[in-house]
Design a protein around this motif. Structure first.
Motif, PDB file in Angstrom:
ATOM      1  N   ASP A 131       0.815  -1.208   0.000  1.00  0.00           N
ATOM      2  CA  ASP A 131       0.000   0.000   0.000  1.00  0.00           C
ATOM      3  C   ASP A 131       0.851   1.260   0.000  1.00  0.00           C
ATOM      4  OD1 ASP A 131      -2.582  -1.270   0.175  1.00  0.00           O
ATOM      5  OD2 ASP A 131      -2.070  -1.769   2.249  1.00  0.00           O
ATOM      6  N   ASN A 132       0.277   2.323  -0.561  1.00  0.00           N
ATOM      7  CA  ASN A 132       0.844   3.656  -0.414  1.00  0.00           C
ATOM      8  C   ASN A 132       0.088   4.343   0.711  1.00  0.00           C
ATOM      9  OD1 ASN A 132       2.719   3.514  -2.544  1.00  0.00           O
ATOM     10  ND2 ASN A 132       1.136   4.000  -4.028  1.00  0.00           N
ATOM     11  N   TRP A 133       0.808   5.105   1.521  1.00  0.00           N
ATOM     12  CA  TRP A 133       0.248   5.737   2.705  1.00  0.00           C
ATOM     13  C   TRP A 133       0.396   7.247   2.613  1.00  0.00           C
ATOM     14  CZ3 TRP A 133      -1.777   2.610   6.675  1.00  0.00           C
ATOM     15  CH2 TRP A 133      -1.583   1.236   6.490  1.00  0.00           C
ATOM     16  N   VAL A 134      -0.554   7.961   3.211  1.00  0.00           N
ATOM     17  CA  VAL A 134      -0.508   9.414   3.286  1.00  0.00           C
ATOM     18  C   VAL A 134      -0.221   9.776   4.738  1.00  0.00           C
ATOM     19  CG1 VAL A 134      -1.819  11.549   2.979  1.00  0.00           C
ATOM     20  CG2 VAL A 134      -2.135   9.643   1.381  1.00  0.00           C
ATOM     21  N   LEU A 135       0.629  10.771   4.921  1.00  0.00           N
ATOM     22  CA  LEU A 135       1.038  11.199   6.251  1.00  0.00           C
ATOM     23  C   LEU A 135       0.213  12.385   6.714  1.00  0.00           C
ATOM     24  CD1 LEU A 135       2.992  11.246   8.690  1.00  0.00           C
ATOM     25  CD2 LEU A 135       4.521  12.635   7.286  1.00  0.00           C
ATOM     26  N   LYS A 173     -14.813   3.776  12.116  1.00  0.00           N
ATOM     27  CA  LYS A 173     -15.182   3.924  10.707  1.00  0.00           C
ATOM     28  C   LYS A 173     -14.519   2.860   9.821  1.00  0.00           C
ATOM     29  CE  LYS A 173     -17.649   7.568  11.381  1.00  0.00           C
ATOM     30  NZ  LYS A 173     -19.083   7.490  11.380  1.00  0.00           N
ATOM     31  N   GLY A 174     -13.821   1.905  10.440  1.00  0.00           N
ATOM     32  CA  GLY A 174     -13.195   0.821   9.690  1.00  0.00           C
ATOM     33  C   GLY A 174     -11.994   1.255   8.873  1.00  0.00           C
ATOM     34  N   ILE A 175     -11.290   2.297   9.327  1.00  0.00           N
ATOM     35  CA  ILE A 175     -10.126   2.802   8.610  1.00  0.00           C
ATOM     36  C   ILE A 175      -8.865   2.373   9.347  1.00  0.00           C
ATOM     37  CG2 ILE A 175      -8.917   4.862   7.785  1.00  0.00           C
ATOM     38  CD1 ILE A 175     -11.662   6.278   7.742  1.00  0.00           C
ATOM     39  N   ASP A 176      -7.999   1.647   8.648  1.00  0.00           N
ATOM     40  CA  ASP A 176      -6.733   1.179   9.212  1.00  0.00           C
ATOM     41  C   ASP A 176      -5.735   2.333   9.230  1.00  0.00           C
ATOM     42  OD1 ASP A 176      -4.880  -0.632  10.235  1.00  0.00           O
ATOM     43  OD2 ASP A 176      -4.198  -1.217   8.246  1.00  0.00           O
ATOM     44  N   ILE A 177      -5.043   2.502  10.353  1.00  0.00           N
ATOM     45  CA  ILE A 177      -4.020   3.536  10.466  1.00  0.00           C
ATOM     46  C   ILE A 177      -2.808   2.972  11.198  1.00  0.00           C
ATOM     47  CG2 ILE A 177      -5.649   5.461  10.530  1.00  0.00           C
ATOM     48  CD1 ILE A 177      -5.102   5.594  13.621  1.00  0.00           C
ATOM     49  N   THR A 178      -1.703   3.693  11.095  1.00  0.00           N
ATOM     50  CA  THR A 178      -0.588   3.481  12.006  1.00  0.00           C
ATOM     51  C   THR A 178      -0.334   4.812  12.689  1.00  0.00           C
ATOM     52  OG1 THR A 178       1.158   4.017  10.422  1.00  0.00           O
ATOM     53  CG2 THR A 178       0.439   1.710  10.525  1.00  0.00           C
ATOM     54  N   LEU A 179       0.120   4.760  13.927  1.00  0.00           N
ATOM     55  CA  LEU A 179       0.404   5.959  14.713  1.00  0.00           C
ATOM     56  C   LEU A 179       1.853   5.927  15.165  1.00  0.00           C
ATOM     57  CD1 LEU A 179      -2.658   6.095  17.139  1.00  0.00           C
ATOM     58  CD2 LEU A 179      -1.988   7.894  15.558  1.00  0.00           C
ATOM     59  N   THR A 180       2.527   7.049  15.046  1.00  0.00           N
ATOM     60  CA  THR A 180       3.887   7.192  15.550  1.00  0.00           C
ATOM     61  C   THR A 180       4.002   8.571  16.177  1.00  0.00           C
ATOM     62  OG1 THR A 180       4.742   5.836  13.739  1.00  0.00           O
ATOM     63  CG2 THR A 180       6.333   7.177  14.934  1.00  0.00           C
ATOM     64  N   SER A 181       4.593   8.635  17.336  1.00  0.00           N
ATOM     65  CA  SER A 181       4.808   9.924  17.982  1.00  0.00           C
ATOM     66  C   SER A 181       6.287  10.234  18.046  1.00  0.00           C
ATOM     67  CB  SER A 181       4.237   9.919  19.404  1.00  0.00           C
ATOM     68  OG  SER A 181       2.839   9.785  19.366  1.00  0.00           O
ATOM     69  N   THR A 182       6.603  11.499  17.783  1.00  0.00           N
ATOM     70  CA  THR A 182       7.954  12.003  17.981  1.00  0.00           C
ATOM     71  C   THR A 182       7.888  13.022  19.114  1.00  0.00           C
ATOM     72  OG1 THR A 182       7.757  13.841  16.413  1.00  0.00           O
ATOM     73  CG2 THR A 182       8.444  11.697  15.517  1.00  0.00           C
ATOM     74  N   THR A 200       7.679  16.248  18.983  1.00  0.00           N
ATOM     75  CA  THR A 200       6.735  17.341  18.740  1.00  0.00           C
ATOM     76  C   THR A 200       5.584  16.999  17.796  1.00  0.00           C
ATOM     77  OG1 THR A 200       8.129  18.189  16.964  1.00  0.00           O
ATOM     78  CG2 THR A 200       8.450  19.157  19.144  1.00  0.00           C
ATOM     79  N   ASN A 201       5.557  15.809  17.249  1.00  0.00           N
ATOM     80  CA  ASN A 201       4.532  15.457  16.267  1.00  0.00           C
ATOM     81  C   ASN A 201       3.897  14.113  16.576  1.00  0.00           C
ATOM     82  OD1 ASN A 201       5.083  17.627  14.193  1.00  0.00           O
ATOM     83  ND2 ASN A 201       7.081  16.648  14.267  1.00  0.00           N
ATOM     84  N   ASP A 202       2.639  13.998  16.199  1.00  0.00           N
ATOM     85  CA  ASP A 202       1.964  12.702  16.172  1.00  0.00           C
ATOM     86  C   ASP A 202       1.637  12.441  14.716  1.00  0.00           C
ATOM     87  OD1 ASP A 202       1.799  12.025  18.978  1.00  0.00           O
ATOM     88  OD2 ASP A 202       0.403  13.706  19.152  1.00  0.00           O
ATOM     89  N   TYR A 203       2.169  11.351  14.179  1.00  0.00           N
ATOM     90  CA  TYR A 203       1.963  10.998  12.778  1.00  0.00           C
ATOM     91  C   TYR A 203       0.895   9.926  12.672  1.00  0.00           C
ATOM     92  CZ  TYR A 203       6.497  13.241  11.847  1.00  0.00           C
ATOM     93  OH  TYR A 203       7.530  14.118  11.731  1.00  0.00           O
ATOM     94  N   VAL A 204      -0.103  10.191  11.864  1.00  0.00           N
ATOM     95  CA  VAL A 204      -1.116   9.199  11.521  1.00  0.00           C
ATOM     96  C   VAL A 204      -0.904   8.882  10.052  1.00  0.00           C
ATOM     97  CG1 VAL A 204      -3.571   8.712  11.276  1.00  0.00           C
ATOM     98  CG2 VAL A 204      -2.766  10.077  13.209  1.00  0.00           C
ATOM     99  N   MET A 205      -0.635   7.627   9.774  1.00  0.00           N
ATOM    100  CA  MET A 205      -0.497   7.172   8.391  1.00  0.00           C
ATOM    101  C   MET A 205      -1.796   6.466   8.010  1.00  0.00           C
ATOM    102  SD  MET A 205       2.581   8.099   7.560  1.00  0.00           S
ATOM    103  CE  MET A 205       3.366   7.131   6.305  1.00  0.00           C
ATOM    104  N   VAL A 206      -2.355   6.888   6.887  1.00  0.00           N
ATOM    105  CA  VAL A 206      -3.606   6.309   6.405  1.00  0.00           C
ATOM    106  C   VAL A 206      -3.395   5.867   4.956  1.00  0.00           C
ATOM    107  CG1 VAL A 206      -4.558   8.567   5.726  1.00  0.00           C
ATOM    108  CG2 VAL A 206      -6.100   6.682   6.209  1.00  0.00           C
ATOM    109  N   GLN A 207      -3.988   4.763   4.605  1.00  0.00           N
ATOM    110  CA  GLN A 207      -3.854   4.272   3.233  1.00  0.00           C
ATOM    111  C   GLN A 207      -4.410   5.310   2.266  1.00  0.00           C
ATOM    112  OE1 GLN A 207      -5.937   0.698   4.118  1.00  0.00           O
ATOM    113  NE2 GLN A 207      -4.087  -0.556   4.097  1.00  0.00           N
ATOM    114  N   GLU A 208      -3.734   5.443   1.142  1.00  0.00           N
ATOM    115  CA  GLU A 208      -4.059   6.459   0.138  1.00  0.00           C
ATOM    116  C   GLU A 208      -5.555   6.490  -0.206  1.00  0.00           C
ATOM    117  OE1 GLU A 208      -2.306   7.649  -4.249  1.00  0.00           O
ATOM    118  OE2 GLU A 208      -2.132   5.573  -3.581  1.00  0.00           O
ATOM    119  N   ASP A 209      -6.177   5.342  -0.323  1.00  0.00           N
ATOM    120  CA  ASP A 209      -7.594   5.273  -0.700  1.00  0.00           C
ATOM    121  C   ASP A 209      -8.533   5.843   0.364  1.00  0.00           C
ATOM    122  OD1 ASP A 209      -6.739   4.003  -2.995  1.00  0.00           O
ATOM    123  OD2 ASP A 209      -7.328   2.004  -2.335  1.00  0.00           O
TER     124      ASP A 209
END
Length: 138
Positions: A68-72, A97-106, A108-117
């Motif tokens: 998959d391609n992911w959007v940040l 809502k049935g949306i798969d994500i990944t979460l990463t925290s740094t 100063t940032n919280d990153y949510v990666m969501v599939q492009e679709d």
């Protein structure tokens, strides 16, 4: 979805997100020669994982990638480090809502990666729970 307290709602309303440019992939590699070119490099006892823009794949050498391609989505918390339930509220809203994500925290940032679709649904969901959307600074 979890119940959002009045305090958490106030923090979410003082927080915002941006959609970062480019598409990202998750790749498993044996070595990372240029870690500065990638968003995230993690190493554990099993593997080295790299999250990088699709345009940086040629920098990895041999790799195995998630198809998959992911959007940040970069989330800026209005009260970083001290906001109980902040990430749980985000994850719960996406799960409901049935949306798969990944979460990463740094730091100063919280990153949510969501599939492009799912990007349009993700934007709508974050706005519906109270986040503002800001433009990405170049």
């Amino acid at each position: 979805m979890i119940k959002i307290s009045k305090e958490l709602k106030a923090v979410i309303q003082s927080s915002w997100f941006t959609i970062e440019n480019g598409l990202y992939v998750y790749a498993k590699v044996t070595n990372v020669h240029t870690p500065e070119k990638h968003l995230i490099v993690t190493r554990d006892s099993d593997e080295i994982t790299v999250v990088t823009k699709t345009s940086n794949l040629s920098e990895l050498g041999d790799y195995e990638r998630n198809p998959d391609n992911w959007v940040l989505l970069n989330i800026k918390c209005g009260n970083p480090f001290y906001c109980e339930g902040f990430l749980a509220a985000i994850a719960s809203a996406f799960a409901s809502k049935g949306i798969d994500i990944t979460l990463t925290s740094t730091y100063t940032n919280d990153y949510v990666m969501v599939q492009e679709d799912n990007i349009d649904k993700a934007i709508s969901l974050l706005k519906n729970i109270g986040f503002k959307q800001n433009e990405v600074r170049s």
